[in-house]
Design a protein around this motif. Structure first.
Motif, PDB file in Angstrom:
ATOM      1  N   LYS A   1       0.897  -1.266  -0.071  1.00  0.00           N
ATOM      2  CA  LYS A   1      -0.187   0.272  -0.031  1.00  0.00           C
ATOM      3  C   LYS A   1       0.857   1.403   0.148  1.00  0.00           C
ATOM      4  N   HIS A   2       0.827   2.034  -1.072  1.00  0.00           N
ATOM      5  CA  HIS A   2       1.269   3.563  -1.080  1.00  0.00           C
ATOM      6  C   HIS A   2       2.818   3.204  -1.230  1.00  0.00           C
ATOM      7  N   TYR A   3       3.401   1.931  -1.663  1.00  0.00           N
ATOM      8  CA  TYR A   3       4.598   2.001  -2.048  1.00  0.00           C
ATOM      9  C   TYR A   3       5.592   2.223  -0.889  1.00  0.00           C
ATOM     10  N   ASN A   4       5.058   1.748   0.426  1.00  0.00           N
ATOM     11  CA  ASN A   4       6.065   2.123   1.564  1.00  0.00           C
ATOM     12  C   ASN A   4       6.670   0.789   1.931  1.00  0.00           C
ATOM     13  N   GLY A   5       6.927  -0.106   1.344  1.00  0.00           N
ATOM     14  CA  GLY A   5       7.343  -1.440   1.768  1.00  0.00           C
ATOM     15  C   GLY A   5       9.025  -1.712   2.080  1.00  0.00           C
ATOM     16  N   ASN A   6       9.728  -0.445   2.268  1.00  0.00           N
ATOM     17  CA  ASN A   6      11.211  -0.715   2.599  1.00  0.00           C
ATOM     18  C   ASN A   6      11.481  -0.119   3.844  1.00  0.00           C
TER      19      ASN A   6
ATOM     20  N   PRO B   1      20.993   4.714   0.795  1.00  0.00           N
ATOM     21  CA  PRO B   1      20.416   6.012   0.246  1.00  0.00           C
ATOM     22  C   PRO B   1      20.422   6.150  -1.289  1.00  0.00           C
ATOM     23  N   GLU B   2      21.476   6.057  -1.982  1.00  0.00           N
ATOM     24  CA  GLU B   2      21.498   5.891  -3.262  1.00  0.00           C
ATOM     25  C   GLU B   2      20.693   4.916  -3.912  1.00  0.00           C
ATOM     26  N   GLN B   3      20.520   3.692  -3.441  1.00  0.00           N
ATOM     27  CA  GLN B   3      19.653   2.494  -3.711  1.00  0.00           C
ATOM     28  C   GLN B   3      18.313   3.010  -3.826  1.00  0.00           C
ATOM     29  N   ILE B   4      17.819   3.525  -2.617  1.00  0.00           N
ATOM     30  CA  ILE B   4      16.520   3.687  -2.508  1.00  0.00           C
ATOM     31  C   ILE B   4      15.965   4.961  -3.578  1.00  0.00           C
ATOM     32  N   LEU B   5      16.894   5.931  -3.607  1.00  0.00           N
ATOM     33  CA  LEU B   5      16.564   7.329  -4.321  1.00  0.00           C
ATOM     34  C   LEU B   5      16.508   6.646  -5.684  1.00  0.00           C
ATOM     35  N   GLU B   6      17.420   5.883  -6.122  1.00  0.00           N
ATOM     36  CA  GLU B   6      17.387   5.365  -7.660  1.00  0.00           C
ATOM     37  C   GLU B   6      15.840   4.676  -7.821  1.00  0.00           C
TER      38      GLU B   6
ATOM     39  N   VAL C   1       3.149  10.368  -7.361  1.00  0.00           N
ATOM     40  CA  VAL C   1       3.766  11.163  -6.210  1.00  0.00           C
ATOM     41  C   VAL C   1       4.094  10.228  -5.121  1.00  0.00           C
ATOM     42  N   TYR C   2       5.053   9.197  -5.288  1.00  0.00           N
ATOM     43  CA  TYR C   2       5.280   8.328  -4.243  1.00  0.00           C
ATOM     44  C   TYR C   2       7.112   8.646  -3.838  1.00  0.00           C
ATOM     45  N   PHE C   3       7.336   8.719  -2.717  1.00  0.00           N
ATOM     46  CA  PHE C   3       8.546   9.204  -2.356  1.00  0.00           C
ATOM     47  C   PHE C   3       8.992   8.523  -0.862  1.00  0.00           C
ATOM     48  N   GLU C   4       9.034   7.366  -0.762  1.00  0.00           N
ATOM     49  CA  GLU C   4       9.355   6.779   0.503  1.00  0.00           C
ATOM     50  C   GLU C   4      10.702   6.687   0.890  1.00  0.00           C
ATOM     51  N   GLY C   5      11.843   6.858  -0.102  1.00  0.00           N
ATOM     52  CA  GLY C   5      13.114   7.025   0.379  1.00  0.00           C
ATOM     53  C   GLY C   5      13.482   8.335   0.793  1.00  0.00           C
ATOM     54  N   LEU C   6      12.873   9.239  -0.021  1.00  0.00           N
ATOM     55  CA  LEU C   6      13.176  10.779   0.162  1.00  0.00           C
ATOM     56  C   LEU C   6      12.655  11.141   1.541  1.00  0.00           C
ATOM     57  N   LEU C   7      11.341  10.656   1.955  1.00  0.00           N
ATOM     58  CA  LEU C   7      10.990  10.726   3.435  1.00  0.00           C
ATOM     59  C   LEU C   7      12.017  10.328   4.507  1.00  0.00           C
ATOM     60  N   GLN C   8      12.295   8.922   4.358  1.00  0.00           N
ATOM     61  CA  GLN C   8      13.213   8.152   5.299  1.00  0.00           C
ATOM     62  C   GLN C   8      14.432   8.910   5.500  1.00  0.00           C
ATOM     63  N   LEU C   9      15.194   9.275   4.108  1.00  0.00           N
ATOM     64  CA  LEU C   9      16.243   9.833   4.352  1.00  0.00           C
ATOM     65  C   LEU C   9      16.359  11.387   5.054  1.00  0.00           C
ATOM     66  N   THR C  10      15.355  11.957   4.922  1.00  0.00           N
ATOM     67  CA  THR C  10      15.134  13.279   5.421  1.00  0.00           C
ATOM     68  C   THR C  10      14.721  13.374   6.892  1.00  0.00           C
ATOM     69  N   LEU C  11      13.804  12.737   7.089  1.00  0.00           N
ATOM     70  CA  LEU C  11      13.245  12.844   8.438  1.00  0.00           C
ATOM     71  C   LEU C  11      13.738  11.812   9.281  1.00  0.00           C
TER      72      LEU C  11
ATOM     73  N   PRO D   1      10.907   5.723   9.470  1.00  0.00           N
ATOM     74  CA  PRO D   1      10.098   5.093   8.233  1.00  0.00           C
ATOM     75  C   PRO D   1       8.807   5.940   7.744  1.00  0.00           C
ATOM     76  N   MET D   2       8.339   5.447   6.747  1.00  0.00           N
ATOM     77  CA  MET D   2       6.934   6.075   6.341  1.00  0.00           C
ATOM     78  C   MET D   2       6.025   5.568   7.191  1.00  0.00           C
ATOM     79  N   HIS D   3       4.992   6.349   7.460  1.00  0.00           N
ATOM     80  CA  HIS D   3       3.689   5.985   8.200  1.00  0.00           C
ATOM     81  C   HIS D   3       3.056   4.749   7.693  1.00  0.00           C
ATOM     82  N   THR D   4       2.396   3.943   8.940  1.00  0.00           N
ATOM     83  CA  THR D   4       1.625   2.713   8.083  1.00  0.00           C
ATOM     84  C   THR D   4       0.550   3.214   7.366  1.00  0.00           C
TER      85      THR D   4
END
Length: 645
Positions: free
Chosen positions: A426-431, A447-452, A497-507, A510-513
């Protein structure tokens, strides 16, 4: 005190060391730019000028208002992270448009879903929660937050969703029209064809072979019996799923600071702790209106709505518990509030057994006992660890057989699943697990892996959105065939508009459930020049390490022509407090230490410079709030009061 006074009073450092931007910094800013453009194209394609969506003229049943909110909710969160200014207004307009449109369909009443369960409320109202981060002084959102909370605290005279004496929500199906103690066939009509392939909700439905794992909802006779039995056994009383309502109440608290809302969350979580204790430790999934376990279910503690026998099983029991436990910690600062979640995870683990060399645990309980053994999900203890930073929670992750997770992952071409894992979640937040291993020093390339992978996901989503499948004019067929019904999910399926890695790395979190979890985080950012949430344009941030009393992060200004001023906040909701900030060079040499003593810290970045900060902090010592450095909604927003009738 005005913003300029706040700014001058903040502890600060000025970064002067020129950095050649690391690869992660360039990739992160490229992803921001791509997401900004993708979001605008997405809105232009599916949203009319008035904020409503291009879709059908009617929609029956009680299901569906959550889905359009889910499709567009990341407009608000992307803005809060540092997305383009237009996204704020887009998010507010689309939220208003969807709310009006689904009011006209008949599913929303008084701006809130008329009645449905807290899995779907939790999914849909993520959008509403993110508006608190994106537009904390939007008066409509502030006023609605209080009004929506009143639906569940007992303070709305029109709605009796909550029994304050017994500390229970009075039905699994609730909303702005109150508890739905008797569901109709029309309520479930959009589910019928889809649920044919799902497990039956009861063992004793006439004409249904429970052991087959399927139930013919599309058969009229079977359908009538399902609705009748659900009304008899499931429609009255409380269920663990309702713990997701704590997100709505916590959200309202962060606007107002009203202690009554805080106490409601703490007391409601406590009520479920007591029910679990009364049931020998395992949380029961159905509580009658009298407060008794299994009141309408022949005394069985299993068999409730979205409970132990429901097709989702443990997932829709443990996730609300984790969400509520985290909300209780946020409000109280008491790590003991994680007890209920920890106990349920440990009890479930203890019920497991070894199978083919792996430890599997039960996800369901039928009349015949525990069943449906699966590999346990490490997602939930990771979320607990993010708050506690306790080794006991890390151990709950580590004990899960690592053979099921490949830590040396080559990023696959995106083919319809989640980036990196390839799993469609759901919402591509599986990492979340991969991020956890990065925080534990096991995956430095992450970081590079998830951003790619995120960039590839956005590219793939844009391609799909621009295809014939993405044409909204193909979704509006009359009638309610399975194909027409599935169009309710199309905005999520097409959203780029999906950005799990960007959120993880900056905040640094993990992304919210997916079903109603607030977006917790170790730090958050504001643009001091623009006086808005998020990283300034041209600035990249990376949380490199977390500890119980510190966070280490790097900031890079890749703009060679303009100075940037970044306000770092301790916690997504200002719940933490910085103590000292040690400045490190790019080679990690200590340069100086500054006393911070506040929830905000200012980093001034000259053109082309970078800085690494090791920030010590006390966690969960401040009241969580949507206040920004330039204003607090409880002081700046006037609540409108209607005249007495």
């Amino acid at each position: 005190m005005g913003f300029e006074s706040n700014l001058s009073a903040m502890a600060s450092v000025t970064a002067q060391e020129t950095w050649i931007p690391p690869q992660w910094a360039l990739m992160l800013r490229q992803l921001f730019d791509t997401l900004n453009q993708a979001a605008k194209e997405f809105v232009k394609k599916y949203v009319l000028p008035d904020g409503t969506l291009i879709w059908r003229g009617d929609w029956p049943g009680m299901d569906g208002s959550d889905d359009p909110y889910e499709g567009f909710m990341y407009l608000a969160l992307l803005y809060a992270l540092g997305g383009d200014e237009e996204l704020r207004e887009m998010a507010l307009q689309v939220w208003e448009g969807i709310t009006w449109q689904w009011t006209e369909y008949g599913q929303i009443y008084r701006d809130f879903d008329a009645y449905y369960d807290w899995m779907h409320h939790g999914e849909g109202y993520l959008f509403f929660y993110f508006l608190g981060l994106a537009a904390p002084s939007d008066s409509k959102s502030v006023q609605r937050a209080q009004r929506f909370a009143n639906l569940y605290t007992g303070d709305d005279p029109e709605v009796q969703n909550y029994d304050s004496e017994k500390k229970l929500i009075r039905s699994p199906i609730t909303g702005s029209r109150g508890p739905r103690h008797e569901m109709s066939e029309e309520d479930w009509c959009t589910h019928r064809g889809i649920l044919d392939d799902y497990l039956a909700p009861f063992e004793d439905i006439p004409g249904v072979d429970f052991a087959s794992g399927k139930c013919a909802w599309s058969d009229d006779h079977v359908y009538k019996e399902i609705i009748r039995l659900m009304n008899e056994r499931m429609a009255k009383g409380d269920v663990p799923l309702n713990l997701n309502a704590t997100g709505l109440i916590t959200h309202a608290y962060m606007y107002s600071g009203d202690e009554k809302l805080k106490n409601w969350v703490i007391n409601y979580v406590q009520a479920w702790k007591e029910r679990a204790a009364k049931n020998g430790g395992i949380i029961p999934d159905n509580i009658g209106l009298s407060g008794e376990i299994g009141e309408y279910n022949d005394g069985k503690w299993w068999g409730g709505y979205y409970g132990w026998r429901w097709p989702h099983g443990f997932l829709t029991i443990i996730e609300p518990i984790v969400n509520a436990s985290m909300n209780a910690v946020l409000l109280s600062g008491d790590m003991n509030q994680l007890q209920l979640a920890r106990e349920q995870l440990d009890l479930n683990w203890a019920l497991g057994h070894e199978e083919n060399g792996r430890w599997v645990t039960p996800t369901k309980h039928f009349d015949s006992g525990w069943t449906a053994y699966r590999l346990p999900n490490p997602l939930y203890p990771v979320h607990l660890w993010t708050l506690s930073m306790a080794e006991e929670d890390a151990a709950r992750v580590d004990r899960i057989d690592k053979l099921q997770y490949d830590l040396d992952i080559d990023v696959p071409e995106y083919s319809g699943g989640n980036p990196i894992t390839g799993k469609n979640t759901k919402h591509y937040n599986g990492n979340t697990v991969q991020w956890f291993h990065y925080m534990r020093g096991k995956s430095p390339e992450y970081p590079e892996q998830i951003l790619e992978a995120n960039y590839k996901l956005v590219s793939s989503q844009l391609k799909k959105m621009r295809s014939e499948e993405g044409d909204p004019n193909n979704w509006t067929s009359d009638g309610f065939s399975l194909g027409a019904l599935s169009s309710i999910h199309k905005w999520q399926e097409m959203c780029p508009v999906y950005f799990e890695g960007l959120l993880q790395l900056t905040l640094g979190a993990p992304m919210h459930t997916s079903h109603g979890g607030l977006q917790h985080g170790r730090v958050r950012y504001f643009d001091a020049h623009a006086e808005r949430p998020g990283l300034p344009k041209g600035v990249a941030a990376l949380v490199e390490a977390l500890a119980a009393d510190s966070v280490t992060l790097s900031l890079v200004n890749i703009d060679l022509f303009a100075e940037k001023q970044v306000i770092i906040q301790a916690g997504t909701f200002g719940e933490h407090q910085f103590e000292t900030v040690t400045v490190l060079s790019q080679e990690e040499h200590m340069q100086k230490t500054v006393h911070a003593d506040g929830k905000w810290f200012l980093a001034k970045l000259l053109p082309g410079v970078g800085i690494r900060l090791q920030m010590t902090m006390k966690r969960y010592v401040n009241q969580p709030t949507y206040a920004t450095p330039w204003g607090d909604p409880k002081d700046t927003v006037t609540m409108i009061r209607g005249r007495d009738k």
